[in-house]
Scaffold this active site. Structure first.
Site, PDB file in Angstrom:
ATOM      1  N   ASP A   9       0.865  -1.166   0.000  1.00  0.00           N
ATOM      2  CA  ASP A   9       0.000   0.000   0.000  1.00  0.00           C
ATOM      3  C   ASP A   9       0.914   1.232   0.000  1.00  0.00           C
ATOM      4  OD1 ASP A   9      -2.374   1.650   0.496  1.00  0.00           O
ATOM      5  OD2 ASP A   9      -1.612   1.817   2.540  1.00  0.00           O
ATOM      6  N   ASP A  11      -0.112   5.128   1.076  1.00  0.00           N
ATOM      7  CA  ASP A  11      -0.314   6.042   2.198  1.00  0.00           C
ATOM      8  C   ASP A  11      -0.391   5.298   3.519  1.00  0.00           C
ATOM      9  OD1 ASP A  11      -0.860   8.661   0.677  1.00  0.00           O
ATOM     10  OD2 ASP A  11      -2.279   7.271  -0.245  1.00  0.00           O
ATOM     11  N   ASP A 168      -1.432  -0.789   5.999  1.00  0.00           N
ATOM     12  CA  ASP A 168      -1.652  -0.236   7.331  1.00  0.00           C
ATOM     13  C   ASP A 168      -3.118  -0.191   7.742  1.00  0.00           C
ATOM     14  OD1 ASP A 168      -2.343   3.196   7.261  1.00  0.00           O
ATOM     15  OD2 ASP A 168      -2.164   1.980   5.458  1.00  0.00           O
TER      16      ASP A 168
END
Length: 215
Positions: A9, A11, A168
């Site tokens: 991922d 961000d 995250d």
């Protein structure tokens, strides 16, 4: 070696982009005489794409489709020009990428951020690190839909089982599970360890270099 590729991922995983995102939405809200938000509040809006973020940032009385679309367009115009002002790679990420490349691990990025912005940030901060950098091209393929993750693994020449999926958020863990990839949750991003575990993280790491222990 079981894993041949790592799909990241963007961000909250590779980069901290919170301040640039918040600055852009707050500028647009301010221009419209609407309430702005702290970095901490905008942090909670991140993860499902900027269109969803704009919707959450607007007051409930201002969430008509027309207002959302106009605000989104204005934010995108500002963010497009300012998406790398304060965005930076998390500590340990450059070293991790260097180590992974030295082990001939294939590297790719998949984000729910618009494709053009994902590619711009990738090119600016990681010009030579990734074989594939993909952002959101249509709402239908947004994570946790696994279709793009599966396309990336195929393009890398790997089966899904050979891919570590690193993210995250709960959405990332759902994406990994849906794609049958190994779900690695990171705790330095925008979401909690509890969310990651609840949504299917198979392991949790607290520093980027800990990922090397899985190889």
């Amino acid at each position: 070696m079981k894993f041949k590729a790592v799909l990241f991922d963007l961000d909250g995983t590779l980069v901290n982009s919170l301040k640039d995102i918040a600055d852009s939405i707050n500028k647009v809200l301010q221009e419209r005489n609407l309430p702005t938000h702290s970095y901490e509040v905008v942090n909670d809006f991140i993860g499902s794409g900027l269109h969803v973020l704009v919707t959450k940032a607007l007051p409930e009385t201002q969430r008509s489709p027309e207002i959302i679309d106009a605000t989104f367009e204005a934010m995108m115009n500002h963010y497009r020009e300012n998406c790398t002002n304060k965005t930076y790679a998390y500590e340990g990420i450059p070293e991790l990428l260097k180590e992974l490349k030295s082990k001939n691990i294939k590297l790719a990025v998949l984000s729910n951020k618009a494709d053009e912005l994902t590619k711009k940030i990738g090119k600016t901060l990681f010009p030579n690190d990734f074989e594939i950098v993909m952002g959101l091209k249509s709402e239908q393929t947004k994570k946790p839909n696994p279709i793009v993750a599966l396309e990336i693994s195929k393009d890398l020449g790997c089966t899904p089982e050979e891919v570590l999926y690193v993210g995250d958020s709960g959405i990332d863990m759902q994406t990994a599970k849906n794609a049958n990839m190994f779900a690695v949750g990171v705790v330095w991003g925008y979401r909690t360890k509890e969310e990651l575990l609840t949504e299917g993280a198979q392991t949790i790491i607290e520093h980027p270099l800990h990922l090397l222990e899985l190889l």
